[in-house]
Design a protein around this motif. Structure first.
Motif, short mmCIF file in Angstrom:
data_model
loop_
_atom_site.label_atom_id
_atom_site.label_comp_id
_atom_site.label_asym_id
_atom_site.label_seq_id
_atom_site.Cartn_x
_atom_site.Cartn_y
_atom_site.Cartn_z
N ASP A 263 0.58 -1.33 0.10
CA ASP A 263 0.08 0.04 -0.07
C ASP A 263 0.83 1.18 -0.14
O ASP A 263 0.41 2.44 -0.31
CB ASP A 263 -1.07 0.09 1.20
N THR A 264 2.05 1.14 0.11
CA THR A 264 3.02 2.37 0.47
C THR A 264 3.18 3.02 -1.05
O THR A 264 3.31 2.34 -1.92
CB THR A 264 4.29 1.98 1.24
N HIS A 265 3.54 4.03 -1.05
CA HIS A 265 3.93 5.02 -2.05
C HIS A 265 5.14 4.21 -2.66
O HIS A 265 6.25 4.10 -2.01
CB HIS A 265 4.08 6.61 -1.63
N THR A 266 5.21 4.51 -3.86
CA THR A 266 6.24 3.87 -4.71
C THR A 266 7.35 5.21 -5.05
O THR A 266 8.60 4.85 -5.72
CB THR A 266 5.97 3.08 -5.93
N ASP A 267 6.70 6.26 -4.85
CA ASP A 267 7.73 7.51 -5.28
C ASP A 267 7.70 8.43 -3.68
O ASP A 267 6.93 8.26 -3.02
CB ASP A 267 6.89 8.27 -6.46
N PRO A 268 8.58 9.51 -4.08
CA PRO A 268 8.68 10.22 -2.74
C PRO A 268 7.33 11.04 -2.40
O PRO A 268 6.50 11.25 -3.33
CB PRO A 268 9.35 11.21 -3.30
#
Length: 546
Positions: A263-268
């Motif tokens: 679920d975490t973002h893959t970009d900043p």
């Protein structure tokens, strides 16, 4: 002559006492009544040699403690009190102020009867007038200039050439926090960074020594203090994670984090916002945006995790066709989200800025599934409803107007529908959410604009951070150029972030590329709302539309 006999008596014998009677001395001794007599002889005098010898040596013996340090100090009371003494009035003095006043009551009554109708008429006119709408009396002294109150920095972060990526004020308005990272270039995803806080009300404030320093294993790209709990602060990392720190816990301040999951973002992560939790009054939710195109809402879990509650995704294929991007390939292409701002009057409406140069009006009520590969635990929805005329480069910041007037529906567009956007083209766009074209555009700088923020107290004032410094606009004075431009440093150092203080409204914090935070004290002109300023904003917007 024969031997002499020593008998006891006899004419020729010796005396039994052993004295010779023939000796004159012995005869004197034998002639007295006894053998001994009392006589007094002269006294003997013996001088002491001990005293003279000791006084000659002059021995002196003393005892002394170690060296005693001395200091002079003075104490001065910081309080002052004025007193006055009045003597008794002289009996001979004439008390003019106590003299009886002669009033012509008949003439006064006649005057009041003559002017009664006219006075009541004027009072009714004043009661219905809007001349002083929005005007508040301010008894404080006016400040005519913008001053730099504090210059804050953290030496260790500056030694690593880290930049200030975000600033935030806490709920009391007395603590300012900043995050350190790097926005320009290089592979710095695993570089150590910091979150620092300073309490500006603290008596022993050290500008180069933060009150709290939190070491973070990844660059921190954005910060947001909790709106009501002064010690809670959320941060978005370059790695895509979200972390919440409790600044009152110095040992282990991390209380929640997302971790690295599907679920975490893959970009900043470039922005975080606190949202009220409609189901749990005492809880909050966190919203995060990232350049992977996702807008995610997180809830708190008891085990210290942030779990995904709902999410949205900006996909090029689902942007309204009237303003689709020319260079964006069709398909499941996510558009990187760089900024977000919620409407202050409709919690279901928000505006996002994207890397493609567009600002998009979005809705949390959207139910259309996002055309994006679903790899997480929650299906994502497509929130975009309207795309506005683009900037010539990526949009870095958007800010919705915080002002509202109940009768605003009479004069479209309403201030409640206004927002600002800025980007790499150096322009600020002044938008209404009701139309795609900007009401007007300001060419503020030849360099990038990194942040724009509406004043919390003046409807016609906003601030922008550029590659040259901080610019303050008062649209009541000019719509063409900044009212004041502030140099953050001696060189043209880019300012990446800024935020107004909503509690102490004369304070503005700005962070730059040198790792320095400056706290500016605004002049009274930027903080005191003039009469009918809201009407001025409505009229300004209406004239531009016409």
């Amino acid at each position: 002559a024969g031997p002499v006999s020593m008998g006891t008596g006899g004419a020729g014998g010796g005396s039994a006492t052993g004295l010779d009677p023939r000796s004159p001395r012995d005869r004197r001794a034998l002639s007295g009544p006894g053998m001994f007599t009392d006589r007094t002889g002269p006294g003997a005098d013996v001088q002491s040699l001990w005293r003279s010898a000791r006084s000659t040596r002059c021995e002196v013996k003393t005892c002394q403690t170690g060296k005693i340090s001395k200091a002079e100090a003075a104490a001065q009371s910081h309080t002052a009190q004025d007193t006055a003494v009045q003597t008794e009035q002289s009996k001979d003095a004439v008390p003019d102020f106590q003299q009886e006043v002669q009033v012509d009551y008949t003439g006064l009554l006649s005057f009041l009867q003559r002017v009664e109708d006219a006075v009541i008429k004027e009072l009714n006119k004043n009661w219905k007038s809007h001349a002083f709408d929005g005007f508040e009396v301010n008894w404080t002294d006016k400040e005519e200039t913008v001053l730099c109150l504090h210059t804050l920095s953290y030496l260790e972060a500056q030694d690593q050439n880290l930049q200030v990526t975000s600033v935030s004020w806490n709920a009391t308005g007395s603590v300012v926090a900043c995050s350190y990272g790097r926005l320009n270039d290089g592979d710095w995803s695993t570089e150590k960074s910091y979150v620092c806080t300073w309490n500006l009300d603290r008596r022993g404030l050290n500008p180069q020594h933060p009150d709290l320093v939190v070491d973070v294993p990844s660059s921190v790209m954005c910060l947001a203090f909790h709106p009501s709990q002064p010690s809670l602060i959320a941060g978005g990392l370059f790695s895509g994670e979200l972390v919440v720190w409790d600044t009152s816990r110095t040992e282990d301040p991390v209380i929640w984090r997302t971790g690295m999951t599907d679920d975490t973002h893959t970009d900043p992560v470039y922005q975080v916002n606190w949202l009220p939790d409609t189901k749990h009054r005492n809880h909050s939710r966190l919203l995060s945006v990232a350049t992977d195109g996702k807008i995610l809402v997180w809830r708190e879990e008891r085990d210290g995790r942030l779990a995904l509650a709902e999410g949205f995704a900006i996909v090029a294929q689902q942007i309204p066709r009237s303003t689709q991007l020319k260079k964006m390939a069709w398909g499941e292409a996510a558009m990187g989200v760089t900024s977000l701002s919620f409407s202050h009057f409709d919690p279901g409406v928000f505006v996002v800025g994207v890397e493609g140069g567009y600002s998009l009006r979005c809705s949390t009520a959207a139910q259309t599934p996002a055309l994006l590969r679903q790899g997480g635990s929650v299906p994502l929805r497509a929130p975009a409803e309207l795309a506005f005329s683009p900037h010539a480069g990526p949009v870095y910041s958007v800010s919705c107007s915080p002002f509202h007037r109940q009768s605003c529906f009479l004069l479209p567009p309403s201030p409640r529908n206004l927002f600002l956007s800025c980007g790499t083209d150096g322009q600020v766009h002044f938008h209404s959410m009701l139309q795609t074209q900007p009401l007007f555009a300001l060419q503020l700088s030849k360099k990038y604009l990194f942040c724009v923020c509406w004043s919390p107290v003046r409807p016609l004032v906003f601030a922008a951070a550029s590659g040259e410094g901080v610019h303050l606009f008062d649209l009541a004075r000019s719509m063409q150029k900044p009212t004041v431009s502030l140099k953050q440093s001696t060189s043209d150092c880019p300012v990446y972030c800024l935020e107004f203080n909503t509690k102490h409204t004369r304070l503005l914090a700005a962070g730059d590329a040198t790792g320095t935070i400056k706290v500016w004290q605004l002049s009274s002109d930027f903080t005191e709302q003039g009469p009918r300023e809201m009407s001025h904003l409505e009229q300004l917007a209406s004239e531009i539309m016409d």
